[in-house]
Scaffold this motif. Structure first.
Motif, mmCIF file in Angstrom:
data_model
loop_
_atom_site.group_PDB
_atom_site.id
_atom_site.type_symbol
_atom_site.label_atom_id
_atom_site.label_comp_id
_atom_site.label_asym_id
_atom_site.label_seq_id
_atom_site.Cartn_x
_atom_site.Cartn_y
_atom_site.Cartn_z
ATOM 1 N N GLY A 282 -44.002 -28.719 -2.263
ATOM 2 C CA GLY A 282 -43.192 -28.156 -3.335
ATOM 3 C C GLY A 282 -43.810 -28.346 -4.705
ATOM 4 N N PHE A 283 -44.345 -29.532 -4.971
ATOM 5 C CA PHE A 283 -44.967 -29.793 -6.267
ATOM 6 C C PHE A 283 -46.199 -28.924 -6.484
ATOM 7 C CE2 PHE A 283 -42.578 -33.674 -7.359
ATOM 8 C CZ PHE A 283 -42.527 -33.516 -8.745
ATOM 9 N N LEU A 284 -46.965 -28.676 -5.426
ATOM 10 C CA LEU A 284 -48.141 -27.817 -5.566
ATOM 11 C C LEU A 284 -47.746 -26.435 -6.071
ATOM 12 C CD1 LEU A 284 -51.133 -27.144 -5.182
ATOM 13 C CD2 LEU A 284 -50.631 -26.625 -2.778
ATOM 14 N N PHE A 285 -46.707 -25.864 -5.473
ATOM 15 C CA PHE A 285 -46.272 -24.536 -5.892
ATOM 16 C C PHE A 285 -45.578 -24.566 -7.256
ATOM 17 C CE2 PHE A 285 -47.095 -23.731 -1.469
ATOM 18 C CZ PHE A 285 -47.617 -22.443 -1.494
ATOM 19 N N LEU A 286 -44.857 -25.643 -7.547
ATOM 20 C CA LEU A 286 -44.245 -25.774 -8.866
ATOM 21 C C LEU A 286 -45.314 -25.798 -9.951
ATOM 22 C CD1 LEU A 286 -41.789 -26.371 -10.723
ATOM 23 C CD2 LEU A 286 -42.190 -28.798 -10.283
ATOM 24 N N VAL B 287 -37.145 -18.530 -14.051
ATOM 25 C CA VAL B 287 -38.192 -18.940 -13.113
ATOM 26 C C VAL B 287 -38.384 -20.449 -13.158
ATOM 27 C CG1 VAL B 287 -40.622 -18.715 -12.493
ATOM 28 C CG2 VAL B 287 -39.376 -16.727 -13.346
ATOM 29 N N MET B 288 -38.479 -20.994 -14.372
ATOM 30 C CA MET B 288 -38.679 -22.441 -14.525
ATOM 31 C C MET B 288 -37.529 -23.223 -13.894
ATOM 32 S SD MET B 288 -41.503 -23.001 -16.256
ATOM 33 C CE MET B 288 -42.558 -22.472 -17.603
ATOM 34 N N ALA B 289 -36.297 -22.837 -14.211
ATOM 35 C CA ALA B 289 -35.126 -23.571 -13.721
ATOM 36 C C ALA B 289 -35.025 -23.511 -12.207
ATOM 37 C CB ALA B 289 -33.856 -23.006 -14.368
ATOM 38 N N ILE B 290 -35.226 -22.333 -11.629
ATOM 39 C CA ILE B 290 -35.129 -22.186 -10.179
ATOM 40 C C ILE B 290 -36.234 -22.984 -9.493
ATOM 41 C CG2 ILE B 290 -35.157 -20.559 -8.249
ATOM 42 C CD1 ILE B 290 -32.688 -20.375 -10.114
ATOM 43 N N SER B 291 -37.435 -22.968 -10.059
ATOM 44 C CA SER B 291 -38.560 -23.694 -9.466
ATOM 45 C C SER B 291 -38.293 -25.195 -9.424
ATOM 46 C CB SER B 291 -39.845 -23.413 -10.257
ATOM 47 O OG SER B 291 -40.177 -22.039 -10.230
ATOM 48 N N PHE B 292 -37.841 -25.765 -10.532
ATOM 49 C CA PHE B 292 -37.536 -27.196 -10.551
ATOM 50 C C PHE B 292 -36.381 -27.523 -9.601
ATOM 51 C CE2 PHE B 292 -40.059 -27.334 -14.447
ATOM 52 C CZ PHE B 292 -40.669 -28.584 -14.338
#
Length: 497
Positions: free
Chosen positions: A311-315, A342-347
């Motif tokens: 998950g962190f790699l893709f974030l 995009v930022m909020a959903i990714s985190f």
């Protein structure tokens, strides 16, 4: 863990193949050939069906996972159990259709002001609703027999390839936009037909004749858990889809189209999580039946580190490339209004992956009811924040609402698991994972290699992957990931590390 890792890996491979196709749809074909209002309409036709699907499933899919270990060795009981669930879903679909016809005027009035175009296609949502309810049930049957690849292929590849073909047909004027909508409905129906054939042929599932005596018996034995799962699955559906509905009714289809595009950029992160949750659910259920809490804790920690690493790699890739990404998307200036979405959903999705098995652990323990209470609280927070923020800051408010409610939901579940089940999640490797993840993000955020946004995305992504991957491997953050890398290198490249 062996079969879990293998199934999760191949499930993730097919899922990410689907992502590549999905990104072609989301970031190129739809923005290029459809306007935001049309994108919003296609999305809401599907999402309204997905929003209601758990209500007609009546909690049957999760009940199947919970009780299958009790009937799997008795062929007669197994057939009765599965058949009765399908009959119940069939009756629920009939009831849903009757309710729609009875209250059609009231339902249409909700969309009339901001999204009147949807009212022309509202009955198509009913067809998708029926097909998805059966698809979800047969998908759950595939889960309990640890065979998730076919439903994954259908959901993540077949639907997306076919969706791309429909848009291409529209682009070359072989069909009109109404044909696009009807074609999308046909895709969901055909996916259900194919999954049904798979279950009947490959897994040799057979229906029994309807029997009220048998039905009454199984309802009596599973009623409480089914009602709980109806509430849980309905809450999850609302949690996932309510933002689309509120944006459509409060702001309009165009804003929904922008939010939809940005939302799906962010959820690329969660795809491995889906595969792991699907395949670990029956494993967790069996371990609770055997009261093997040590193995559950082990699975909890290892899956968190593995999923968190991915998950962190893709974030990092999304955060460090987001501005270039909007330069690549057709009409990117319009869709860049949702950058903070995009930022909020990714985190939010990375947070979900770190706490990945929270839901499964509660759902298959004796404390399963508390999961619903936490979910309903989080849904309430999500709805309140959406209603408060959407009129003031638009779609970015929906992103903030989703992030806050996701963090709250996971923290509540984790606190309860630690306090009441004495199962812990965090290890020292979690600290290293956070340091490596955020450190890599900070290091590469301001890096620019080429002026071309496409080359810059490719170059930065390659550097991030190598740098981050080496650190994750060097510090042995995830034993399963390291073991898998070693086995792949040895098997295919004859390299021992």
């Amino acid at each position: 863990m062996g079969i879990v890792i293998r199934q999760s890996f191949w499930g993730s491979v097919f899922a990410y193949m689907g992502v590549a196709i999905g990104y072609l749809n989301t970031l190129y074909l739809r923005p290029k050939y459809l306007d935001p209002e049309q994108i919003g309409l296609l999305n809401i036709v599907v999402n309204n069906a997905l929003l209601m699907a758990p209500f007609v499933c009546l909690g049957m899919p999760a009940t199947l996972v919970r009780y299958y270990p009790h009937v799997e060795k008795n062929e007669v009981k197994r057939k009765e159990f599965l058949s009765n669930q399908i009959y119940l879903i069939f009756f629920a679909n009939i009831a849903a259709a009757l309710l729609l016809f009875l209250f059609i005027d009231e339902i249409k009035s909700i969309f009339e002001t901001k999204s009147a175009m949807y009212n022309e296609y509202i009955f198509l949502s009913l067809i998708i609703l029926a097909s998805q309810s059966f698809f979800i049930q047969f998908q759950s049957y595939s889960r309990v027999v640890l065979d998730v690849l076919v439903p994954t292929i259908l959901k993540d590849i077949y639907l997306r390839i076919s969706y791309a073909l429909i848009i291409c047909l529209y682009a070359i004027d072989l069909i009109d936009f109404a044909g696009c909508v009807r074609g999308l409905v046909a895709l969901y129906v055909s996916a259900t037909v194919l999954e049904t054939i798979h279950v009947l042929v490959n897994q040799k599932f057979r229906m029994t004749m309807f029997s009220w005596i048998s039905m009454k018996k199984w309802i009596g034995e599973t009623w409480n858990y089914s009602i709980y799962n109806l509430a849980a699955s309905a809450g999850n559906s609302i949690y996932t889809n309510i933002s689309f509905l509120l944006i459509t009714t409060l702001i309009g289809l165009e804003s929904n189209g922008i939010f939809t595009t940005c939302f799906y950029i962010g959820i690329i992160i969660e795809l491995p999580n889906r595969a792991v949750l699907m395949i670990t659910a029956p494993v967790v259920s069996r371990e609770f039946k055997n009261k093997n809490y040590t193995e559950i804790e082990n699975l909890y920690q290892r899956s968190s580190l593995t999923l968190g690493s991915i998950g962190f790699l893709f974030l990092i890739g999304i955060v460090c490339n987001i501005e270039d990404l909007f330069l690549v998307i057709p009409n990117g200036k319009v869709f860049s209004q949702g950058l903070y979405v995009v930022m909020a959903i990714s985190f939010a999705k990375v947070f979900d992956m770190l706490f990945g098995l929270n839901g499964n652990i509660l759902a298959y323990s004796e404390h399963y009811r508390v999961n619903v209470y936490f979910l309903l609280l989080s849904v309430a927070v999500l709805c309140i924040l959406n209603l408060t923020l959407l009129p003031t800051i638009g779609i970015n408010g929906a992103g903030i609402a989703f992030l806050v409610s996701t963090i709250l939901f996971n923290l509540l579940k984790h606190y309860y698991i630690v306090r009441h089940l004495k199962i812990s999640l965090f290890t020292k490797n979690h600290i290293w994972l956070l340091l490596i993840g955020f450190g890599t993000m900070l290091l590469f955020y301001f890096v620019s290699i080429w002026e071309s946004p496409v080359l810059n995305i490719m170059g930065k992504s390659a550097l991030i992957s190598v740098f981050y991957g080496m650190l994750i491997y060097k510090f042995n953050i995830s034993r399963d990931t390291n073991s898998f890398v070693k086995s792949i290198l040895k098997k295919y490249l004859n390299i021992k590390i």
